[in-house]
Design a protein around this motif. Structure first.
Motif, PDB file in Angstrom:
ATOM      1  N   THR A  68       0.700  -1.243  -0.073  1.00 13.61           N
ATOM      2  CA  THR A  68       0.026  -0.046   0.130  1.00 13.61           C
ATOM      3  C   THR A  68       0.917   1.166  -0.063  1.00 13.61           C
ATOM      4  O   THR A  68       0.527   2.027  -0.834  1.00 13.61           O
ATOM      5  N   ILE A  69       1.955   1.142   0.664  1.00 16.91           N
ATOM      6  CA  ILE A  69       2.895   2.404   0.943  1.00 16.91           C
ATOM      7  C   ILE A  69       3.693   2.404  -0.257  1.00 16.91           C
ATOM      8  O   ILE A  69       3.867   3.708  -0.844  1.00 16.91           O
ATOM      9  N   LEU A 122       2.330   4.878  -3.159  1.00 16.40           N
ATOM     10  CA  LEU A 122       2.453   6.424  -2.948  1.00 16.40           C
ATOM     11  C   LEU A 122       3.786   6.789  -3.216  1.00 16.40           C
ATOM     12  O   LEU A 122       4.180   7.966  -3.674  1.00 16.40           O
ATOM     13  N   THR A 165       4.927   6.561  -6.567  1.00 10.28           N
ATOM     14  CA  THR A 165       4.476   7.789  -7.564  1.00 10.28           C
ATOM     15  C   THR A 165       5.189   9.061  -7.201  1.00 10.28           C
ATOM     16  O   THR A 165       5.387   9.862  -8.183  1.00 10.28           O
ATOM     17  N   SER A 208      -1.137   6.999  -8.024  1.00 10.06           N
ATOM     18  CA  SER A 208      -1.735   7.000  -6.543  1.00 10.06           C
ATOM     19  C   SER A 208      -3.091   5.960  -6.441  1.00 10.06           C
ATOM     20  O   SER A 208      -3.035   5.399  -5.260  1.00 10.06           O
ATOM     21  N   LYS A 209      -3.462   5.664  -7.543  1.00  5.04           N
ATOM     22  CA  LYS A 209      -4.851   4.787  -7.410  1.00  5.04           C
ATOM     23  C   LYS A 209      -4.343   3.276  -6.966  1.00  5.04           C
ATOM     24  O   LYS A 209      -5.255   2.774  -6.590  1.00  5.04           O
ATOM     25  N   ALA A 261      -2.344   2.376  -4.886  1.00  2.11           N
ATOM     26  CA  ALA A 261      -2.362   2.125  -3.330  1.00  2.11           C
ATOM     27  C   ALA A 261      -3.743   1.710  -2.934  1.00  2.11           C
ATOM     28  O   ALA A 261      -3.932   0.872  -1.845  1.00  2.11           O
ATOM     29  N   TYR A 262      -4.949   2.026  -3.409  1.00  2.15           N
ATOM     30  CA  TYR A 262      -6.262   1.528  -3.029  1.00  2.15           C
ATOM     31  C   TYR A 262      -6.402  -0.054  -3.324  1.00  2.15           C
ATOM     32  O   TYR A 262      -7.004  -0.773  -2.401  1.00  2.15           O
TER      33      TYR A 262
END
Length: 424
Positions: free
Chosen positions: A167-168, A171, A174, A287-288, A290-291
């Motif tokens: 997840t990190i 971010l 990016t 960034s998406k 990470a979702y």
């Protein structure tokens, strides 16, 4: 690491445990850091693929050589790694895995300096070889570090921290890497991109790997010895590892799961950039990602509880069915709904790897080390299925290529319902 290392046997202990619950907890906490770091490293590929695709003006198939080299290392190195771990012990295996992975991370520096795609692929292979050794050593160790009935929940909990890393990573990746891409993806703009933007992140990763290796070398990991009745799996007349139906179907389950998860995750940036989805620029699209992995993290923390309450086989089948429904929904819609339904597949992925892994290893006794190497070999699905995905996308579209993960999830649903049954 002096003298003979403790020899760990990778199957559930019975009788009196040689270590206290507190020692199990501290050891589990130490090993959990490994899951976080290799999740972070693996997920950086989702950022690296669109970045190098733009720089070197690659097709989807050629860009997926990144996955082929990274996950191909699992196919080539898992069985040798399993034999090595059996010989030198789990702790030494983990420490060696850290060092090899650090070397691979440091090789990104000359690859970027030479601006050579082939050198990037070579560095990824070395990095993944170290991660493979870590996987082969840590996964079965977590499975045996406590009561066998909670093995799935325990492995799911450590996989949750793996998902925290995944997840990190998008971010940070990016911000540090994809933000250097121009909005116009063509040969002229690609020539202006400084490929060395990947040097500092991977130098930091290499340093972190060596630091954690040093810290782990000072942590005591408890020795687990077999009960007498469990020591028969390698005796004359015992079945070959190839005769365990639930293991062989589980190998294919790991192959399809990793392939589907990686194929989707590696192409989220390009998918949400499609005009009929949201048409996002690379940095926003990155960034998406990470979702997608964040949903997997949430699902794994929840799964650590759910797997103690419900049947792992039924939860696996349910999650696979939901993944099929979400991918089909994304294929047949546009805009935000197409994006969010695909990102939600990460939630359904959450329980699959640890559940398939523990179901496949159930009841294997002394053959568990060999089975672990075999299961980790199946992670090559992350190399082959995304390659096929890229070929389909090149010749049709990303939407049609998403039907390939659907086929993978249908098989996983069958494994949960039928294929995981142990037959005498």
């Amino acid at each position: 690491m002096a003298a003979a290392p403790p020899s760990l046997t990778s199957y559930p202990p019975t009788g009196t445990a040689p270590a206290s619950t507190q020692r199990y907890t501290s050891a589990l906490a130490a090993v959990t850091t490994l899951f976080f770091l290799w999740g972070f490293i693996t997920c950086l590929n989702d950022i690296l693929i669109p970045y190098l695709k733009a720089i070197f003006q690659l097709s989807f198939a050629k860009a997926n050589l990144i996955n082929l080299c990274f996950f191909g290392a699992y196919f080539l190195m898992s069985i040798p790694a399993g034999k090595l771990v059996e010989r030198i012990g789990y702790k030494r295996g983990m420490l060696l895995g850290f060092v090899v992975a650090a070397v691979g991370a440091f090789l990104f520096y000359p690859a970027a300096a030479q601006r050579a795609y082939g050198l990037f692929l070579g560095a990824l292979f070395v990095l993944a070889s170290g991660i493979t050794l870590l996987q082969v050593a840590a996964n079965p160790y977590v499975a045996i570090l406590g009561p066998p009935q909670s093995a799935s929940a325990r492995l799911t909990l450590t996989q949750a921290f793996n998902s925290l890393g995944t997840t990190i990573a998008p971010l940070l990746g990016t911000a540090l890497i994809l933000s250097n891409l121009p909005k116009l993806n063509n040969a002229a703009s690609a020539a202006q991109i400084d490929v060395r933007a990947v040097q500092i992140p991977y130098l930091v990763i290499g340093g972190a790997l060596l630091l954690i290796s040093l810290l782990l070398s000072r942590v005591h990991l408890p020795v687990i010895t077999p009960a007498a009745e469990e020591a028969t799996a390698d005796q004359p007349g015992s079945p070959s590892i190839w005769q365990h139906r639930h293991l062989l179907f589980g190998v294919l389950g790991i192959f399809t799961y990793v392939g589907a998860e990686v194929a989707i995750g590696s192409h989220i940036v390009n998918y949400v950039a499609l005009p009929d989805v949201l048409g996002l620029d690379p940095a926003t699209a990155g960034s998406k990602v990470a979702y997608y992995w964040g949903a997997a993290m949430v699902g794994r923390f929840a799964g650590a509880y759910l797997l103690n309450k419900f049947s792992p086989t039924k939860l696996l089948a349910f999650n696979a069915f939901a993944a099929v429904a979400l991918v089909l929904l994304s294929i047949n819609t546009t805009g935000a709904l197409a994006m969010w339904s695909l990102l939600a597949v990460g939630l359904m992925n959450s329980l699959m790897y640890p559940t398939i892994f523990t179901l496949a290893m159930a009841g294997l006794g002394r053959q568990t080390e060999e089975a672990s190497g075999l299961l980790c070999t199946a992670i090559v699905g992350g190399a082959l299925i995304p390659m096929l995905f890229g070929v389909i996308a090149d010749y049709s579209s990303l939407r049609w290529a998403l039907l390939l993960p659907v086929v993978c999830y249908v098989y996983i649903m069958w494994y949960g319902l039928r294929g995981s049954r142990r037959v005498a």
